[in-house]
Design a protein around this motif. Structure first.
Motif, mmCIF file in Angstrom:
data_model
loop_
_atom_site.group_PDB
_atom_site.id
_atom_site.type_symbol
_atom_site.label_atom_id
_atom_site.label_comp_id
_atom_site.label_asym_id
_atom_site.label_seq_id
_atom_site.Cartn_x
_atom_site.Cartn_y
_atom_site.Cartn_z
ATOM 1 N N VAL A 1 0.850 -1.187 0.000
ATOM 2 C CA VAL A 1 0.000 0.000 0.000
ATOM 3 C C VAL A 1 0.885 1.235 0.000
ATOM 4 C CG1 VAL A 1 -1.813 1.276 1.199
ATOM 5 C CG2 VAL A 1 -1.804 -1.229 1.251
ATOM 6 N N ILE A 2 0.768 2.037 -1.041
ATOM 7 C CA ILE A 2 1.521 3.278 -1.142
ATOM 8 C C ILE A 2 0.558 4.421 -0.843
ATOM 9 C CG2 ILE A 2 2.884 4.772 -2.644
ATOM 10 C CD1 ILE A 2 3.743 2.259 -4.163
ATOM 11 N N LYS A 3 0.741 5.021 0.315
ATOM 12 C CA LYS A 3 -0.141 6.101 0.775
ATOM 13 C C LYS A 3 0.370 7.411 0.196
ATOM 14 C CE LYS A 3 -1.996 8.259 5.001
ATOM 15 N NZ LYS A 3 -3.411 8.197 4.563
ATOM 16 N N VAL A 4 -0.346 7.948 -0.775
ATOM 17 C CA VAL A 4 0.048 9.192 -1.416
ATOM 18 C C VAL A 4 -0.617 10.346 -0.664
ATOM 19 C CG1 VAL A 4 0.045 10.544 -3.534
ATOM 20 C CG2 VAL A 4 0.338 8.054 -3.638
ATOM 21 N N GLU A 5 0.209 11.225 -0.099
ATOM 22 C CA GLU A 5 -0.299 12.326 0.718
ATOM 23 C C GLU A 5 0.075 13.666 0.104
ATOM 24 O OE1 GLU A 5 -0.060 11.661 5.101
ATOM 25 O OE2 GLU A 5 1.361 10.071 4.552
ATOM 26 N N SER A 6 -0.725 14.663 0.419
ATOM 27 C CA SER A 6 -0.384 16.030 0.040
ATOM 28 C C SER A 6 0.792 16.493 0.883
ATOM 29 C CB SER A 6 -1.584 16.946 0.275
ATOM 30 O OG SER A 6 -1.794 17.092 1.683
ATOM 31 N N PRO A 7 1.429 17.595 0.535
ATOM 32 C CA PRO A 7 2.530 18.095 1.369
ATOM 33 C C PRO A 7 2.133 18.368 2.812
ATOM 34 C CG PRO A 7 2.601 19.136 -0.787
ATOM 35 C CD PRO A 7 1.328 18.348 -0.731
ATOM 36 N N GLU A 8 0.834 18.590 3.064
ATOM 37 C CA GLU A 8 0.375 18.814 4.439
ATOM 38 C C GLU A 8 0.117 17.499 5.178
ATOM 39 O OE1 GLU A 8 -1.318 20.169 1.723
ATOM 40 O OE2 GLU A 8 -0.021 21.946 1.809
ATOM 41 N N GLY A 9 -0.043 16.418 4.453
ATOM 42 C CA GLY A 9 -0.284 15.119 5.058
ATOM 43 C C GLY A 9 -1.743 14.885 5.389
ATOM 44 N N ASP A 10 -2.065 13.639 5.637
ATOM 45 C CA ASP A 10 -3.411 13.230 6.038
ATOM 46 C C ASP A 10 -3.736 13.873 7.384
ATOM 47 O OD1 ASP A 10 -5.696 11.870 6.918
ATOM 48 O OD2 ASP A 10 -4.958 9.897 6.339
ATOM 49 N N ILE A 11 -4.917 14.494 7.491
ATOM 50 C CA ILE A 11 -5.311 15.140 8.746
ATOM 51 C C ILE A 11 -5.374 14.134 9.900
ATOM 52 C CG2 ILE A 11 -7.796 14.856 8.408
ATOM 53 C CD1 ILE A 11 -8.155 17.674 9.579
ATOM 54 N N GLY A 12 -5.531 12.850 9.571
ATOM 55 C CA GLY A 12 -5.543 11.831 10.600
ATOM 56 C C GLY A 12 -4.239 11.747 11.377
ATOM 57 N N ARG A 13 -3.143 12.257 10.796
ATOM 58 C CA ARG A 13 -1.867 12.286 11.515
ATOM 59 C C ARG A 13 -1.924 13.188 12.749
ATOM 60 N NH1 ARG A 13 2.782 10.589 9.099
ATOM 61 N NH2 ARG A 13 2.642 9.776 6.971
ATOM 62 N N GLN A 14 -2.879 14.097 12.774
ATOM 63 C CA GLN A 14 -2.976 15.061 13.881
ATOM 64 C C GLN A 14 -4.122 14.732 14.844
ATOM 65 O OE1 GLN A 14 -0.456 17.041 13.701
ATOM 66 N NE2 GLN A 14 0.044 16.624 11.548
ATOM 67 N N THR A 15 -4.788 13.592 14.628
ATOM 68 C CA THR A 15 -6.003 13.285 15.388
ATOM 69 C C THR A 15 -5.698 12.447 16.623
ATOM 70 O OG1 THR A 15 -7.312 13.334 13.361
ATOM 71 C CG2 THR A 15 -8.283 12.225 15.250
ATOM 72 N N GLY A 16 -6.047 12.973 17.791
ATOM 73 C CA GLY A 16 -5.937 12.197 19.022
ATOM 74 C C GLY A 16 -4.555 12.249 19.644
ATOM 75 N N ALA A 17 -4.295 11.258 20.490
ATOM 76 C CA ALA A 17 -3.056 11.217 21.278
ATOM 77 C C ALA A 17 -1.830 11.058 20.390
ATOM 78 C CB ALA A 17 -3.130 10.061 22.270
ATOM 79 N N PHE A 18 -0.708 11.623 20.831
ATOM 80 C CA PHE A 18 0.548 11.474 20.087
ATOM 81 C C PHE A 18 1.733 11.717 21.010
ATOM 82 C CE2 PHE A 18 -0.491 15.959 19.825
ATOM 83 C CZ PHE A 18 0.724 16.599 20.031
ATOM 84 N N ARG A 19 2.892 11.178 20.622
ATOM 85 C CA ARG A 19 4.173 11.518 21.234
ATOM 86 C C ARG A 19 4.935 12.488 20.341
ATOM 87 N NH1 ARG A 19 5.962 5.349 22.960
ATOM 88 N NH2 ARG A 19 4.799 5.274 24.941
ATOM 89 N N THR A 20 4.843 12.227 19.033
ATOM 90 C CA THR A 20 5.507 13.068 18.048
ATOM 91 C C THR A 20 4.448 13.639 17.124
ATOM 92 O OG1 THR A 20 7.447 11.617 18.103
ATOM 93 C CG2 THR A 20 7.252 13.129 16.217
ATOM 94 N N ARG A 21 4.468 14.944 16.895
ATOM 95 C CA ARG A 21 3.469 15.558 16.025
ATOM 96 C C ARG A 21 3.513 14.904 14.639
ATOM 97 N NH1 ARG A 21 0.363 19.688 16.673
ATOM 98 N NH2 ARG A 21 1.452 20.290 18.592
ATOM 99 N N GLY A 22 2.338 14.592 14.123
ATOM 100 C CA GLY A 22 2.251 13.926 12.826
ATOM 101 C C GLY A 22 2.248 12.409 12.927
ATOM 102 N N MET A 23 2.424 11.899 14.162
ATOM 103 C CA MET A 23 2.444 10.452 14.370
ATOM 104 C C MET A 23 1.438 10.102 15.462
ATOM 105 S SD MET A 23 4.604 9.141 12.182
ATOM 106 C CE MET A 23 5.157 7.565 12.796
#
Length: 407
Positions: free
Chosen positions: A41-63
């Motif tokens: 699966v090759i996830k093609v993202e815009s330069p801003e990335g999938d908004i799901g990268r910013q959803t909910g708990a995280f340790r590192t922004r975008g993850m």
């Protein structure tokens, strides 16, 4: 740092390449499962990335936790499709693929030049899946759609209102994930058709129609017949007494269903006279008197503690189970035995809880073969596979067409 995991067994989709332009949950949930089943699966993202990268708990922004789940087993490639060179790279990528899937509205896909008519000229046998809010033939085709909206429009929230007196959304992204499973089986069937015939095709998977089909399967009821015999709605599911029942010390889920279950239940709760009650003797009669029947269950459950009920009901082979919260699931005995939430070590995010693949294939089990990646972590790798030189990739990055892990 490599995101690949060694020694992962093949899955049934090993050898299938998926170009995934989906975002949030509907599409990514489908492609998450395809990745677990071995697809590249090759996830093609815009330069801003999938908004799901910013959803909910995280340790590192975008993850975020959401991305760590839905982004696993995928390679992240950044392409700005609004730039001609980004679209050219997409064309090259699509020519290597078996599946092309996006969740854009039809007009947006046409504007970017990635509608089916365009992509099928690049790869005539492509399985092209459009995961949309509404079918393209209806007046809502260009409307935006999110889980809450579709829960409301399809009847989910209204069913809560009919059962509990107040419309509510289910506390899970039910429409997105259910539609994601429709998307998964649709793509799989189209791949099977292509395997047999060599033909690609366009597959449309609209959330609204999928959820209406899903819900009305049991709720058509009297509206099944013409002329109608009454209103839609399956009464067993709408009685206010259908819920986890309070016990002497907690809650219990209990589900007598067939004649044998109910006979044993009535005897167990000290109401043997109900065995011969015409209201409850057969399935059709029970359906008509479900409010009174479930009220008896609710009243009976208050007399004993939960553990005692589980032992008694289990001995009588009457279906029952503990009521759990999400937090309870980590210590649930069966889930612990099957190792539902194994610990894994992510190369950048440290120790994480994983969710195992819930289904089992004896020969092709698949599983976790690549950790969720940071935005653009595989851009250079994939573009290199397409024939771009290191210099060309660097130039594309400088012009904002792509982004690599180092960029």
């Amino acid at each position: 740092m490599s995101q690949e995991i060694a020694n992962c067994p093949p899955g049934p989709l090993t050898g299938v390449r998926v170009i995934d332009l989906t975002t949030v949950m509907f599409g990514p949930y489908c492609t998450q499962i395809m990745g677990e089943m071995g697809a590249d699966v090759i996830k093609v993202e815009s330069p801003e990335g999938d908004i799901g990268r910013q959803t909910g708990a995280f340790r590192t922004r975008g993850m975020s936790a959401a991305h760590l789940m839905k982004g696993r087993n995928k390679r992240s490639v950044v392409l700005d499709l609004k730039q001609p060179d980004g679209l050219e790279a997409m064309k090259r990528l699509a020519q290597t693929a078996d599946v092309f899937v996006h969740n854009m509205r039809p007009q947006a896909a046409r504007k970017l030049g990635i509608d089916y008519e365009s992509v099928s000229t690049w790869k005539p046998d492509i399985v092209y899946a459009a995961a949309t809010g509404f079918g393209e033939d209806g007046p809502y085709a260009e409307r935006p759609a999110y889980d809450d909206l579709i829960q409301g429009m399809s009847g989910v929230a209204g069913l809560y209102g009919m059962a509990a007196g107040e419309p509510r959304y289910a506390p899970t992204v039910m429409a997105d994930k259910t539609s994601g499973l429709f998307l998964l089986y649709s793509i799989s069937m189209a791949l099977f058709h292509r395997e047999r015939t060599g033909e690609g095709q366009k597959v449309q998977v609209p959330m609204f129609e999928c959820m209406v089909s899903f819900l009305m399967n049991e709720h058509m009821q009297e509206r099944t017949f013409e002329p109608s015999q009454g209103e839609a709605g399956y009464q067993r599911l709408l009685t206010p007494h259908r819920r986890p029942y309070p016990t002497a010390d907690g809650y219990l889920c209990v589900m007598p269903y067939n004649n044998r279950h109910w006979q044993r239940f009535f005897e167990l709760v000290g109401r043997p006279e109900l065995v011969g009650d015409e209201r409850f003797s057969q399935q059709s009669a029970r359906s008509k008197n479900i409010d009174a029947l479930y009220a008896i269950v609710a009243e009976s459950m208050l007399s004993r503690p939960t553990a005692e009920w589980i032992a008694l009901l289990g001995k009588a082979d009457i279906p029952c189970g503990q009521m759990n919260t999400p937090e309870d699931l980590f210590d649930e005995p069966h889930l612990k035995a099957v190792e539902m939430f194994p610990k894994i070590e992510h190369p950048t995010e440290g120790t994480l809880r994983h969710i195992k693949v819930p289904v089992k294939f004896d020969k092709t089990p698949g599983g976790l073969h690549r950790h969720a990646e940071s935005l653009g972590a595989s851009s250079a790798e994939v573009l290199s596979e397409l024939g771009y030189s290191a210099e060309a990739i660097a130039e594309l990055e400088q012009r904002g067409v792509t982004r690599t892990a180092e960029g």
